[in-house]
Scaffold this motif. Sequence first.
Motif, PDB file in Angstrom:
ATOM      1  N   PRO A  54       0.817  -1.219   0.000  1.00  0.00           N
ATOM      2  CA  PRO A  54       0.000   0.000   0.000  1.00  0.00           C
ATOM      3  C   PRO A  54       0.854   1.275   0.000  1.00  0.00           C
ATOM      4  CG  PRO A  54      -0.887  -1.597   1.542  1.00  0.00           C
ATOM      5  CD  PRO A  54       0.435  -2.149   1.088  1.00  0.00           C
ATOM      6  N   VAL A  55       0.453   2.254  -0.804  1.00  0.00           N
ATOM      7  CA  VAL A  55       1.226   3.495  -0.908  1.00  0.00           C
ATOM      8  C   VAL A  55       0.369   4.725  -0.608  1.00  0.00           C
ATOM      9  CG1 VAL A  55       2.873   2.538  -2.553  1.00  0.00           C
ATOM     10  CG2 VAL A  55       0.775   3.597  -3.403  1.00  0.00           C
ATOM     11  N   ASP A  56      -0.858   4.502  -0.102  1.00  0.00           N
ATOM     12  CA  ASP A  56      -1.696   5.666   0.201  1.00  0.00           C
ATOM     13  C   ASP A  56      -1.125   6.476   1.358  1.00  0.00           C
ATOM     14  OD1 ASP A  56      -2.489   3.167   1.494  1.00  0.00           O
ATOM     15  OD2 ASP A  56      -3.980   4.373   2.568  1.00  0.00           O
ATOM     16  N   ARG A  57      -0.381   5.810   2.253  1.00  0.00           N
ATOM     17  CA  ARG A  57       0.309   6.496   3.351  1.00  0.00           C
ATOM     18  C   ARG A  57       1.644   5.796   3.555  1.00  0.00           C
ATOM     19  NH1 ARG A  57      -2.405   5.805   8.388  1.00  0.00           N
ATOM     20  NH2 ARG A  57      -1.532   7.751   9.161  1.00  0.00           N
ATOM     21  N   PHE A  58       2.732   6.577   3.619  1.00  0.00           N
ATOM     22  CA  PHE A  58       4.047   5.965   3.807  1.00  0.00           C
ATOM     23  C   PHE A  58       4.974   6.941   4.516  1.00  0.00           C
ATOM     24  CE2 PHE A  58       4.314   8.196  -0.239  1.00  0.00           C
ATOM     25  CZ  PHE A  58       5.563   8.814  -0.183  1.00  0.00           C
ATOM     26  N   CYS A  59       6.081   6.418   5.041  1.00  0.00           N
ATOM     27  CA  CYS A  59       7.084   7.262   5.691  1.00  0.00           C
ATOM     28  C   CYS A  59       8.474   6.780   5.282  1.00  0.00           C
ATOM     29  CB  CYS A  59       6.934   7.258   7.209  1.00  0.00           C
ATOM     30  SG  CYS A  59       7.095   5.634   7.973  1.00  0.00           S
ATOM     31  N   GLU A  67      11.170   1.406  17.792  1.00  0.00           N
ATOM     32  CA  GLU A  67      10.474   2.694  17.814  1.00  0.00           C
ATOM     33  C   GLU A  67       9.375   2.764  16.759  1.00  0.00           C
ATOM     34  OE1 GLU A  67      13.116   5.971  17.387  1.00  0.00           O
ATOM     35  OE2 GLU A  67      14.329   5.470  19.157  1.00  0.00           O
ATOM     36  N   VAL A  68       9.603   2.087  15.634  1.00  0.00           N
ATOM     37  CA  VAL A  68       8.631   2.162  14.533  1.00  0.00           C
ATOM     38  C   VAL A  68       7.847   0.861  14.366  1.00  0.00           C
ATOM     39  CG1 VAL A  68       9.976   3.893  13.298  1.00  0.00           C
ATOM     40  CG2 VAL A  68      10.390   1.470  12.828  1.00  0.00           C
ATOM     41  N   ALA A  69       7.925  -0.018  15.337  1.00  0.00           N
ATOM     42  CA  ALA A  69       7.279  -1.330  15.220  1.00  0.00           C
ATOM     43  C   ALA A  69       5.769  -1.223  15.057  1.00  0.00           C
ATOM     44  CB  ALA A  69       7.615  -2.194  16.433  1.00  0.00           C
ATOM     45  N   GLU A  70       5.161  -0.183  15.637  1.00  0.00           N
ATOM     46  CA  GLU A  70       3.705  -0.027  15.552  1.00  0.00           C
ATOM     47  C   GLU A  70       3.290   0.967  14.481  1.00  0.00           C
ATOM     48  OE1 GLU A  70       1.785  -2.068  17.206  1.00  0.00           O
ATOM     49  OE2 GLU A  70       3.612  -2.935  18.034  1.00  0.00           O
ATOM     50  N   GLU A  71       4.228   1.406  13.657  1.00  0.00           N
ATOM     51  CA  GLU A  71       3.911   2.337  12.572  1.00  0.00           C
ATOM     52  C   GLU A  71       2.924   1.697  11.602  1.00  0.00           C
ATOM     53  OE1 GLU A  71       3.185   5.086  10.377  1.00  0.00           O
ATOM     54  OE2 GLU A  71       4.913   5.694  11.615  1.00  0.00           O
ATOM     55  N   ARG A  72       1.812   2.389  11.330  1.00  0.00           N
ATOM     56  CA  ARG A  72       0.780   1.843  10.455  1.00  0.00           C
ATOM     57  C   ARG A  72       1.069   2.115   8.980  1.00  0.00           C
ATOM     58  NH1 ARG A  72      -0.129  -0.187  14.774  1.00  0.00           N
ATOM     59  NH2 ARG A  72      -2.157  -0.321  15.799  1.00  0.00           N
ATOM     60  N   ARG A  73       1.888   3.115   8.693  1.00  0.00           N
ATOM     61  CA  ARG A  73       2.181   3.446   7.300  1.00  0.00           C
ATOM     62  C   ARG A  73       3.234   2.505   6.727  1.00  0.00           C
ATOM     63  NH1 ARG A  73       3.714   9.611   8.394  1.00  0.00           N
ATOM     64  NH2 ARG A  73       4.729   8.519  10.131  1.00  0.00           N
ATOM     65  N   THR A  74       3.229   2.343   5.412  1.00  0.00           N
ATOM     66  CA  THR A  74       4.293   1.609   4.741  1.00  0.00           C
ATOM     67  C   THR A  74       5.606   2.349   4.975  1.00  0.00           C
ATOM     68  OG1 THR A  74       2.783   0.778   3.054  1.00  0.00           O
ATOM     69  CG2 THR A  74       5.122   0.781   2.509  1.00  0.00           C
ATOM     70  N   VAL A 132       8.716  -1.878   3.688  1.00  0.00           N
ATOM     71  CA  VAL A 132       8.107  -2.786   4.665  1.00  0.00           C
ATOM     72  C   VAL A 132       6.666  -2.377   4.929  1.00  0.00           C
ATOM     73  CG1 VAL A 132       8.269  -3.777   6.986  1.00  0.00           C
ATOM     74  CG2 VAL A 132      10.359  -3.114   5.757  1.00  0.00           C
ATOM     75  N   GLU A 133       5.794  -3.356   4.923  1.00  0.00           N
ATOM     76  CA  GLU A 133       4.378  -3.126   5.209  1.00  0.00           C
ATOM     77  C   GLU A 133       4.192  -2.561   6.619  1.00  0.00           C
ATOM     78  OE1 GLU A 133       0.400  -5.812   4.600  1.00  0.00           O
ATOM     79  OE2 GLU A 133       2.100  -6.740   5.620  1.00  0.00           O
TER      80      GLU A 133
END
Length: 207
Positions: free
Chosen positions: A41-46, A64-71, A135-136
């Motif tokens: 998914p690319v609608d939201r990414f960091c 630190e980013v383990a719970e990041e929801r964005r790609t 990474v997803e």
Amino acid sequence: MPSVSDPGYRLVAAAVERDIKVTAVPGPSAVLTALALSALPVDRFCFEGFLPRKAGERLGKLREVAEERRTMVFFEAPHRLDDTLAAMAEVFGADRRAAVCRELTKTYEEVRRGPLGELAVWAAEGVRGEITVVVEGAADTPGEKPDAAELVRRVQVREEAGERRKEAIAAVATEAHLPKREVFDAVVAAKNAARTGPGEGKEQPGK
């Protein structure tokens, strides 16, 4: 870059499933090119850039980013790729989907897609070239309930990508660990609100 903000990633994903080669013309940034080819998914990414070289610091950053929801998009040196993928599999989970993009837009371009655990095994044999890892994002876990607006947004993203509303609602409900009825009600409420406007459309008793 049509795959970013537009539903192009669904087309890329469908092509990948059918073993159809997907590439991109040379552009200004490996970040967007890797995103477009990842089939994620690319609608939201960091963009997270390079991870720390030391193992302990690398694990700390990943936690630190383990719970990041964005790609998420990372750069990595080829001689550290196997360690990085192994660390990602440890922190994010071996089943988390990812794509390793190598030598993008060059003669020996390669995109390897799969679960982090499998990619870590593959990379242990040695990988050369300039590397971008996509990474997803993390999935919702039980107890973390998205609000109605977020549920509606997720359904809209899937509909814009070509899914039928019924399928989009079912998929979002599964991701959010919610009953399909709850997602359906949120979508209907948002549709009614958009149609009637604030303060309108409320049925009066007896009508």
